[in-house]
Scaffold this active site. Structure first.
Site, mmCIF file in Angstrom:
data_model
loop_
_atom_site.group_PDB
_atom_site.id
_atom_site.type_symbol
_atom_site.label_atom_id
_atom_site.label_comp_id
_atom_site.label_asym_id
_atom_site.label_seq_id
_atom_site.Cartn_x
_atom_site.Cartn_y
_atom_site.Cartn_z
ATOM 1 N N ASP A 1 -9.633 3.346 3.653
ATOM 2 C CA ASP A 1 -8.573 3.656 4.613
ATOM 3 C C ASP A 1 -9.192 4.257 5.866
ATOM 4 O O ASP A 1 -9.598 5.412 5.866
ATOM 5 C CB ASP A 1 -7.574 4.626 3.993
ATOM 6 N N CYS B 1 -4.921 -0.731 -1.479
ATOM 7 C CA CYS B 1 -5.477 0.612 -1.465
ATOM 8 C C CYS B 1 -6.925 0.563 -1.948
ATOM 9 O O CYS B 1 -7.331 -0.356 -2.646
ATOM 10 C CB CYS B 1 -4.636 1.552 -2.303
ATOM 11 N N THR C 1 6.884 -4.041 11.283
ATOM 12 C CA THR C 1 7.581 -2.796 10.960
ATOM 13 C C THR C 1 6.992 -2.208 9.688
ATOM 14 O O THR C 1 6.483 -2.939 8.837
ATOM 15 C CB THR C 1 9.089 -3.036 10.758
ATOM 16 N N SER D 1 4.860 -6.925 4.371
ATOM 17 C CA SER D 1 4.085 -5.794 3.872
ATOM 18 C C SER D 1 5.018 -4.599 3.740
ATOM 19 O O SER D 1 6.017 -4.492 4.447
ATOM 20 C CB SER D 1 2.899 -5.486 4.795
ATOM 21 N N CYS E 1 0.858 -1.178 0.000
ATOM 22 C CA CYS E 1 0.000 0.000 0.000
ATOM 23 C C CYS E 1 0.900 1.236 0.000
ATOM 24 O O CYS E 1 2.083 1.127 -0.288
ATOM 25 C CB CYS E 1 -0.963 -0.017 1.182
ATOM 26 N N THR E 2 0.335 2.347 0.339
ATOM 27 C CA THR E 2 1.128 3.572 0.324
ATOM 28 C C THR E 2 1.912 3.743 1.620
ATOM 29 O O THR E 2 3.128 3.720 1.633
ATOM 30 C CB THR E 2 0.228 4.795 0.065
ATOM 31 N N GLY E 3 1.208 3.872 2.760
ATOM 32 C CA GLY E 3 1.878 4.187 4.020
ATOM 33 C C GLY E 3 2.374 3.009 4.816
ATOM 34 O O GLY E 3 3.207 3.168 5.706
ATOM 35 N N ASN E 4 1.850 1.808 4.550
ATOM 36 C CA ASN E 4 2.237 0.586 5.275
ATOM 37 C C ASN E 4 2.110 0.758 6.788
ATOM 38 O O ASN E 4 2.954 0.331 7.551
ATOM 39 C CB ASN E 4 3.647 0.149 4.885
ATOM 40 N N SER E 5 0.990 1.383 7.202
ATOM 41 C CA SER E 5 0.785 1.564 8.636
ATOM 42 C C SER E 5 -0.530 0.971 9.124
ATOM 43 O O SER E 5 -0.692 0.762 10.325
ATOM 44 C CB SER E 5 0.816 3.055 8.995
ATOM 45 N N CYS E 6 -1.453 0.654 8.204
ATOM 46 C CA CYS E 6 -2.791 0.286 8.642
ATOM 47 C C CYS E 6 -3.333 -0.931 7.884
ATOM 48 O O CYS E 6 -3.238 -2.060 8.362
ATOM 49 C CB CYS E 6 -3.701 1.509 8.451
ATOM 50 N N ARG E 7 -3.895 -0.736 6.686
ATOM 51 C CA ARG E 7 -4.548 -1.829 5.966
ATOM 52 C C ARG E 7 -3.594 -2.955 5.602
ATOM 53 O O ARG E 7 -3.910 -4.125 5.808
ATOM 54 C CB ARG E 7 -5.228 -1.304 4.687
ATOM 55 N N SER E 8 -2.438 -2.631 5.075
ATOM 56 C CA SER E 8 -1.489 -3.688 4.699
ATOM 57 C C SER E 8 -1.007 -4.437 5.932
ATOM 58 O O SER E 8 -0.783 -5.650 5.879
ATOM 59 C CB SER E 8 -0.303 -3.107 3.925
ATOM 60 N N ASP F 1 7.767 -0.791 6.386
ATOM 61 C CA ASP F 1 8.952 -0.841 5.534
ATOM 62 C C ASP F 1 8.712 -0.236 4.150
ATOM 63 O O ASP F 1 7.634 -0.396 3.585
ATOM 64 C CB ASP F 1 9.395 -2.295 5.341
ATOM 65 N N CYS G 1 -2.991 3.136 -6.438
ATOM 66 C CA CYS G 1 -2.328 1.926 -5.978
ATOM 67 C C CYS G 1 -0.884 1.928 -6.449
ATOM 68 O O CYS G 1 -0.611 2.225 -7.602
ATOM 69 C CB CYS G 1 -3.029 0.684 -6.520
#
Length: 140
Positions: free
Chosen positions: A103, A79, A60, A32, A7-14, A62, A86
């Site tokens: 998101d 996304c 983490t 992820s 995904c974009t931020g790799n902080s939530c959905r992924s 990444d 995406c």
């Protein structure tokens, strides 16, 4: 079997998808990453996954560049909305899939509403990735 969730931020959905997929089959290698990795996990994503019995606090956030030189069986983008683009992955991949989700980190409103959106997306991710797992991995 190696699976990269992107995904974009790799902080939530992924991160939630990573946690669910790993919980379905601990023998899978699941990673992820994000094209603009935030470097940290969304605290609400960690909390709602903990509610579901899955600890992603050790994950983490990444950058996708970390994984470009590896070979992957699947790269899955998560996304969602039309206002998100995406990310593309240019590494060695056997199968590319998109399983999109809203998101929840962009939701505004009352605390109760925001938490309900995190839970809704968490549950949708579980369902979407379990379907992927059953149709593409389990028993193969």
């Amino acid at each position: 079997m190696k699976i990269l969730i992107l995904c974009t931020g790799n902080s939530c959905r992924s991160q939630m998808a990573h946690g669910w997929l790993q919980s379905f089959d601990p023998s899978l290698i699941v990673c992820s990453a994000g094209t603009q990795a935030s470097g940290k996990l969304n605290e609400k994503a960690v909390a709602v996954m903990r509610e579901a019995g899955i600890d992603i606090s050790h994950h983490t956030s990444d950058p996708v560049e970390k994984y470009l030189n590896e070979e992957w069986d699947y790269v899955i983008t998560v996304c969602g909305g039309a206002n998100e683009s995406c990310p593309a992955f240019f590494g060695k991949v056997k199968h590319r899939l998109h399983i999109g989700f809203d998101d929840p980190s962009h939701v505004v409103g009352s605390d109760d509403f925001i938490w309900s959106e995190f839970r809704r997306v968490r549950d949708e991710i579980k369902e979407g990735f379990y379907t992927f797992y059953v149709e593409n991995i389990k028993g193969k």
